[in-house]
Design a protein around this motif. Structure first.
Motif, PDB file in Angstrom:
ATOM      1  N   TRP A 133     111.727  58.182 -23.825  1.00 12.85           N
ATOM      2  CA  TRP A 133     112.950  57.875 -24.577  1.00 12.85           C
ATOM      3  C   TRP A 133     112.751  56.622 -25.421  1.00 12.85           C
ATOM      4  N   LEU A 134     112.131  55.617 -24.833  1.00 10.64           N
ATOM      5  CA  LEU A 134     111.933  54.356 -25.553  1.00 10.64           C
ATOM      6  C   LEU A 134     111.009  54.553 -26.751  1.00 10.64           C
ATOM      7  N   LEU A 135     109.972  55.373 -26.592  1.00  9.62           N
ATOM      8  CA  LEU A 135     109.033  55.611 -27.686  1.00  9.62           C
ATOM      9  C   LEU A 135     109.687  56.350 -28.855  1.00  9.62           C
ATOM     10  N   ALA A 136     110.759  57.084 -28.578  1.00  6.42           N
ATOM     11  CA  ALA A 136     111.515  57.725 -29.655  1.00  6.42           C
ATOM     12  C   ALA A 136     112.554  56.767 -30.240  1.00  6.42           C
ATOM     13  N   LEU A 148     127.507  66.604 -21.944  1.00  6.35           N
ATOM     14  CA  LEU A 148     126.320  65.992 -22.533  1.00  6.35           C
ATOM     15  C   LEU A 148     125.498  66.948 -23.403  1.00  6.35           C
ATOM     16  N   PRO A 149     125.217  68.172 -22.949  1.00  3.22           N
ATOM     17  CA  PRO A 149     124.391  69.055 -23.789  1.00  3.22           C
ATOM     18  C   PRO A 149     125.053  69.434 -25.116  1.00  3.22           C
ATOM     19  N   ARG A 150     126.384  69.339 -25.189  1.00  4.81           N
ATOM     20  CA  ARG A 150     127.111  69.730 -26.407  1.00  4.81           C
ATOM     21  C   ARG A 150     127.480  68.525 -27.268  1.00  4.81           C
ATOM     22  N   SER A 151     127.041  67.345 -26.875  1.00  4.81           N
ATOM     23  CA  SER A 151     127.457  66.118 -27.546  1.00  4.81           C
ATOM     24  C   SER A 151     126.565  65.782 -28.738  1.00  4.81           C
ATOM     25  N   SER A 152     127.189  65.249 -29.780  1.00  2.00           N
ATOM     26  CA  SER A 152     126.443  64.762 -30.944  1.00  2.00           C
ATOM     27  C   SER A 152     125.862  63.390 -30.638  1.00  2.00           C
ATOM     28  N   TRP A 161     119.048  61.364 -20.518  1.00  2.60           N
ATOM     29  CA  TRP A 161     117.799  61.004 -21.218  1.00  2.60           C
ATOM     30  C   TRP A 161     117.244  62.158 -22.044  1.00  2.60           C
ATOM     31  N   PRO A 162     117.026  63.352 -21.470  1.00  2.69           N
ATOM     32  CA  PRO A 162     116.438  64.433 -22.287  1.00  2.69           C
ATOM     33  C   PRO A 162     117.381  64.949 -23.371  1.00  2.69           C
ATOM     34  N   ASP A 172     116.616  63.749 -28.154  1.00  4.16           N
ATOM     35  CA  ASP A 172     116.508  64.662 -29.292  1.00  4.16           C
ATOM     36  C   ASP A 172     117.517  64.344 -30.394  1.00  4.16           C
ATOM     37  N   LYS A 173     118.483  63.475 -30.087  1.00  4.13           N
ATOM     38  CA  LYS A 173     119.535  63.151 -31.067  1.00  4.13           C
ATOM     39  C   LYS A 173     119.331  61.777 -31.713  1.00  4.13           C
ATOM     40  N   LEU A 174     118.315  61.040 -31.289  1.00  2.00           N
ATOM     41  CA  LEU A 174     118.147  59.674 -31.778  1.00  2.00           C
ATOM     42  C   LEU A 174     117.921  59.623 -33.285  1.00  2.00           C
ATOM     43  N   GLU A 175     117.197  60.590 -33.818  1.00  4.20           N
ATOM     44  CA  GLU A 175     116.933  60.609 -35.258  1.00  4.20           C
ATOM     45  C   GLU A 175     118.205  60.844 -36.067  1.00  4.20           C
TER      46      GLU A 175
END
Length: 266
Positions: free
Chosen positions: A186-189, A122-126, A153-154, A158-161
């Motif tokens: 998460w939802l607000l992002a 997960l931490p290394r995933s795009s 979630w965390p 950071d990747k949603l954008e």
């Protein structure tokens, strides 16, 4: 085909899937026959490419490539599970997507191994990898452990954008399938990222977003956001399938959200 190496098979299948080619049932039967005994010799990347190519060719509707047999899929999964440590995050995401696309639900011990491997990645995933993972687990009806979600979630927020419209829509749809209401941060992002991507959404993607909203019914979901998604659906009403429109209306009922008269008349 007898002269192909495992890497050669993987490359050909990946390329044909990327080009959306359907070579025919006889070709598929020969491919499965030649590769079944060699799957253990494929590299992790080769297995990922093989699965990705088959998944794309199988997804061409009535013209899709015949699915591999249960025995072939068992051999394919066994080869992958033995080498999970060698998969990249993208390779693992493609593997999971292939299993979901080909309709093969792994046995419990393999699911545990796949879940553990994806948790480590997960931490290394795009953004695309994360979307494919959560979507594939949803299609396979895998109940992910709380530890997985706590890390997801965390990492994903950071990747949603960076995610495309389809990835965002698939992610939210998957959360609806998982019946997993996102945390507020998460939802607000997600909401503004999804809203900015709506002009690029297909009718199915927009309908799936509303369907997921109806399943989750998060308390922080603004009515104005729903109206924006509805506007996108309205723009594509002529291209929407009846099942998609039915899902939209069901979601609106669950959300107790009334669309405009213009939308209903359209």
């Amino acid at each position: 085909m007898s002269g192909f190496t495992p890497q050669g098979f993987a490359n050909v299948v990946w390329a044909m899937g990327k080009l959306q080619r359907r070579p025919g049932a006889d070709w598929a039967a020969a491919l499965y026959k030649e590769t079944e005994a060699q799957l253990g010799l494929f590299t992790p990347q080769g297995l990922a490419n093989m699965g990705s190519g088959l998944g794309h060719m199988n997804g061409l509707g009535l013209a899709g490539l015949p699915r591999p047999s249960q025995r072939w899929m068992q051999a394919y999964l066994a080869a992958a599970v033995q080498q999970l440590d060698g998969f990249s995050s993208q390779g693992l995401a493609n593997l999971l997507w292939a299993l979901a696309r080909l309709g093969y639900c792994p046995p419990k011990d393999s699911i545990k191994a796949l879940t553990t491997a994806s948790l480590a990645q997960l931490p290394r995933s795009s953004a695309q990898d994360l979307s494919l993972m959560v979507y594939s687990f949803a299609v396979l009806k895998v109940k992910l452990p709380e530890q997985w979600w706590s890390r997801y979630w965390p990492v994903s927020v950071d990747k949603l954008e960076q995610a495309g419209s389809q990835a965002l829509a698939n992610t939210f749809y998957a959360l609806g399938k998982h019946r997993r209401v996102p945390p507020t941060f998460w939802l607000l992002a997600f909401l503004p990222a999804m809203q900015r991507s709506l002009p690029h959404c297909s009718p199915q993607a927009a309908a799936n977003v509303l369907w997921a909203a109806g399943q989750l019914r998060p308390p922080q979901l603004p009515g104005a956001w729903l109206d924006t998604v509805l506007d996108r659906v309205y723009q594509q009403l002529q291209d929407a399938k009846p099942v998609e429109l039915s899902g939209v209306l069901l979601a609106l009922k669950r959300l107790q959200h009334k669309p405009s008269q213009k939308w209903l008349e359209g």
